[in-house]
Every structure is written in C-alpha cells, then in structure tokens.
Design a protein around this motif. Structure first.
Motif, mmCIF file in Angstrom:
data_model
loop_
_atom_site.group_PDB
_atom_site.id
_atom_site.type_symbol
_atom_site.label_atom_id
_atom_site.label_comp_id
_atom_site.label_asym_id
_atom_site.label_seq_id
_atom_site.Cartn_x
_atom_site.Cartn_y
_atom_site.Cartn_z
ATOM 1 N N LEU A 52 0.850 -1.187 0.000
ATOM 2 C CA LEU A 52 0.000 0.000 0.000
ATOM 3 C C LEU A 52 0.892 1.246 0.000
ATOM 4 N N PHE A 53 0.718 2.087 -1.029
ATOM 5 C CA PHE A 53 1.507 3.308 -1.168
ATOM 6 C C PHE A 53 0.656 4.541 -0.870
ATOM 7 N N THR A 54 1.228 5.478 -0.130
ATOM 8 C CA THR A 54 0.680 6.829 -0.039
ATOM 9 C C THR A 54 1.857 7.788 -0.242
ATOM 10 N N ALA A 55 1.579 9.073 -0.237
ATOM 11 C CA ALA A 55 2.670 10.036 -0.410
ATOM 12 C C ALA A 55 3.646 10.001 0.756
ATOM 13 N N ASP A 56 3.176 9.546 1.940
ATOM 14 C CA ASP A 56 4.003 9.596 3.147
ATOM 15 C C ASP A 56 4.599 8.266 3.586
ATOM 16 N N SER A 57 4.083 7.142 3.074
ATOM 17 C CA SER A 57 4.559 5.869 3.604
ATOM 18 C C SER A 57 4.320 4.710 2.634
ATOM 19 N N LEU A 58 4.946 3.587 2.976
ATOM 20 C CA LEU A 58 4.769 2.334 2.238
ATOM 21 C C LEU A 58 4.488 1.225 3.236
ATOM 22 N N SER A 59 3.395 0.502 3.020
ATOM 23 C CA SER A 59 3.054 -0.652 3.850
ATOM 24 C C SER A 59 3.196 -1.922 3.015
ATOM 25 N N THR A 60 3.861 -2.915 3.561
ATOM 26 C CA THR A 60 4.015 -4.187 2.862
ATOM 27 C C THR A 60 3.480 -5.310 3.738
ATOM 28 N N SER A 61 2.865 -6.276 3.105
ATOM 29 C CA SER A 61 2.263 -7.379 3.857
ATOM 30 C C SER A 61 3.329 -8.359 4.340
ATOM 31 N N THR A 62 3.161 -8.827 5.573
ATOM 32 C CA THR A 62 3.992 -9.900 6.105
ATOM 33 C C THR A 62 3.272 -11.240 6.000
ATOM 34 N N HIS A 63 1.971 -11.177 5.865
ATOM 35 C CA HIS A 63 1.145 -12.375 5.642
ATOM 36 C C HIS A 63 -0.166 -11.910 5.030
ATOM 37 N N ALA A 64 -0.590 -12.572 3.968
ATOM 38 C CA ALA A 64 -1.843 -12.191 3.308
ATOM 39 C C ALA A 64 -2.583 -13.434 2.835
ATOM 40 N N SER A 65 -3.894 -13.338 2.787
ATOM 41 C CA SER A 65 -4.702 -14.467 2.324
ATOM 42 C C SER A 65 -5.985 -13.953 1.681
ATOM 43 N N LEU A 66 -6.456 -14.724 0.722
ATOM 44 C CA LEU A 66 -7.717 -14.438 0.032
ATOM 45 C C LEU A 66 -8.696 -15.520 0.446
ATOM 46 N N LEU A 67 -9.767 -15.128 1.125
ATOM 47 C CA LEU A 67 -10.683 -16.084 1.732
ATOM 48 C C LEU A 67 -12.106 -15.873 1.225
ATOM 49 N N LEU A 101 -10.006 -10.098 1.248
ATOM 50 C CA LEU A 101 -8.543 -10.042 1.251
ATOM 51 C C LEU A 101 -8.097 -9.525 2.610
ATOM 52 N N ARG A 102 -7.335 -10.342 3.340
ATOM 53 C CA ARG A 102 -6.854 -9.959 4.663
ATOM 54 C C ARG A 102 -5.335 -10.020 4.686
ATOM 55 N N TRP A 103 -4.732 -9.076 5.388
ATOM 56 C CA TRP A 103 -3.279 -9.139 5.502
ATOM 57 C C TRP A 103 -2.789 -8.398 6.747
ATOM 58 N N GLN A 104 -1.615 -8.826 7.192
ATOM 59 C CA GLN A 104 -0.882 -8.145 8.243
ATOM 60 C C GLN A 104 0.207 -7.331 7.554
ATOM 61 N N PHE A 105 0.501 -6.151 8.071
ATOM 62 C CA PHE A 105 1.455 -5.292 7.374
ATOM 63 C C PHE A 105 2.410 -4.588 8.326
ATOM 64 N N THR A 106 3.509 -4.157 7.740
ATOM 65 C CA THR A 106 4.457 -3.262 8.400
ATOM 66 C C THR A 106 4.488 -1.962 7.610
ATOM 67 N N ARG A 153 2.899 -1.432 12.866
ATOM 68 C CA ARG A 153 2.312 -2.641 12.284
ATOM 69 C C ARG A 153 0.793 -2.587 12.394
ATOM 70 N N GLY A 154 0.148 -3.435 11.593
ATOM 71 C CA GLY A 154 -1.304 -3.466 11.647
ATOM 72 C C GLY A 154 -1.891 -4.608 10.843
ATOM 73 N N VAL A 155 -3.201 -4.615 10.763
ATOM 74 C CA VAL A 155 -3.934 -5.615 9.990
ATOM 75 C C VAL A 155 -4.990 -4.894 9.162
ATOM 76 N N ALA A 156 -5.318 -5.463 8.034
ATOM 77 C CA ALA A 156 -6.332 -4.860 7.159
ATOM 78 C C ALA A 156 -7.218 -5.955 6.573
ATOM 79 N N GLU A 157 -8.430 -5.563 6.231
ATOM 80 C CA GLU A 157 -9.402 -6.494 5.661
ATOM 81 C C GLU A 157 -10.217 -5.752 4.610
ATOM 82 N N LEU A 158 -10.233 -6.294 3.403
ATOM 83 C CA LEU A 158 -10.987 -5.692 2.307
ATOM 84 C C LEU A 158 -11.959 -6.707 1.735
#
Length: 213
Positions: free
Chosen positions: A109-124, A133-138, A153-158
């Motif tokens: 995930l890109f924004t003008a201020d930061s970059l988040s990358t998944s450490t674990h992701a799954s499509l359920l 789509l769920r993932w844990q990110f840094t 760190r965090g988690v996201a769900e779409l």
C-alpha cells in the motif's frame, strides 16, 4: 504449496503400488514406473502452470469463482488520526498493489508519506460467498514524514465487491491504536512503484474483479 501436495500425492500412489506389487509377488516392470514418473512430472507442470497463469483465465475463474485482484488499485484511506491542532486528517489518496497467484497473494500500500508491505496475506471466501482479502502489514514512513509518524504494524481487511465498480472496501487497525477505512474503486493491470506515478496515470478504470481477464 499446492505443487508440493500434488507431488506428494503422486509419490504416495507410487509407493502404495510398489508395496502391493511386492506383497502379491508381482514381477516389477520398468514400464509402469516410467508411466508413474511421467504422470508425476505432468501433474507438477500442470500445477505450476495453473498457479502462475491458467487460474486467471475467465473460463477457469468462472468455475472456481476466484476474483482477479492482481494489479494496481487506486482510491483513498480515511483515517482516525487527528492532527495536533485537533482537526481531522482528510482522506489520503492511496494505491494498493496486489501480486496474486492461485496459491498465494501479497500486498503493498503506497501513499505520499509511507509504504506498507504485507507480512502475511490471504484471500478467503466467506460463508455468504463473498471474498475477502486480509493481511498483516508493516508500515514504513518516508524520511520526510517520520517527524509525525513512526514505523508501525497493523492488519487490514478488504471485501471484494460483486458488481463491477464496487471495487474493494474495508478497514484497517494499527498497533498505534489508529484505524480507518480503505476504499479502492479503480484498477489497472499495470504495476506501479509509487503513489505519485499511479495517481497520475490515465489507464485506470472501474474494477470488475470477477470479469477481468
């Protein structure tokens, strides 16, 4: 992982066949062994082809129901973060890059201020038939933004919309006790390496994850 499971299955079949042949006193012929070896190789090649590309074919996805997320998504992040002066941070333009195969998925995930990358992701697939789509990110803030945001760190769900144009819609939470919404309605098959490039691009269209191919 799927490739390995299929190869293991073929190997087990071969071992069972060999054990039965020895127990029954059958004469071992090299021809069946060659056939089993060829079958194992064929299964491995077919599984690899499916994992890398065949799963994207419209006909295959009509059978499996798998949505096509691979590519770049564009939208915004609505955050709970409040500025020092007490005002709410406005919606943040964001770009989500998804790398997808039949067996795995990764997210950036890109924004003008930061970059988040998944450490674990799954499509359920949920019980109601919807895909998620769920993932844990840094999250790594860019140097110019570190005075107001630190690595976290965090988690996201779409949830993936079923109708073309609904796109991806969900939420995220972080270990800083912040949270928010993610709304991504536009999609491009191209891969972009920065938010500025993707946000300025003209090849995005309303997403149709179940019809794209």
């Amino acid at each position: 992982m799927k490739d390995m499971r299929q190869q293991i299955t073929v190997g087990i079949v071969c071992l069972v066949w060999l054990a039965l042949a020895l127990l029954t006193g059958e004469t071992l012929s090299p021809t069946p062994l060659r056939l089993f070896s060829a079958a194992g190789t064929t299964v491995a090649i077919a599984a690899l082809a499916h994992d890398r590309s065949l799963w994207r074919w419209k006909l295959v996805r009509r059978f499996t129901g798998t949505p096509l997320l691979h590519g770049t998504w564009r939208g915004e992040v609505i955050t709970s973060v409040v500025r020092e002066d007490g005002t709410q941070v406005p919606p943040i333009p964001a770009v989500l890059h998804v790398v997808q195969s039949a067996s795995r998925v990764s997210v950036s995930l890109f924004t003008a201020d930061s970059l988040s990358t998944s450490t674990h992701a799954s499509l359920l697939r949920g019980e109601d038939g919807r895909w998620c789509l769920r993932w844990q990110f840094t999250n790594q803030p860019r140097p110019g933004a570190r005075h107001r945001s630190q690595r976290h760190r965090g988690v996201a769900e779409l949830w993936i919309g079923a109708v073309p144009g609904e796109g991806l819609h969900g939420e995220y939470f972080t270990d800083r006790r912040t949270y928010g919404e993610l709304i991504l309605a536009e999609w491009s098959p191209r891969r972009y390496g920065s938010a500025s490039t993707a946000l300025a691009a003209t090849d995005f269209a309303l997403a149709a994850p179940y019809a794209s191919g």
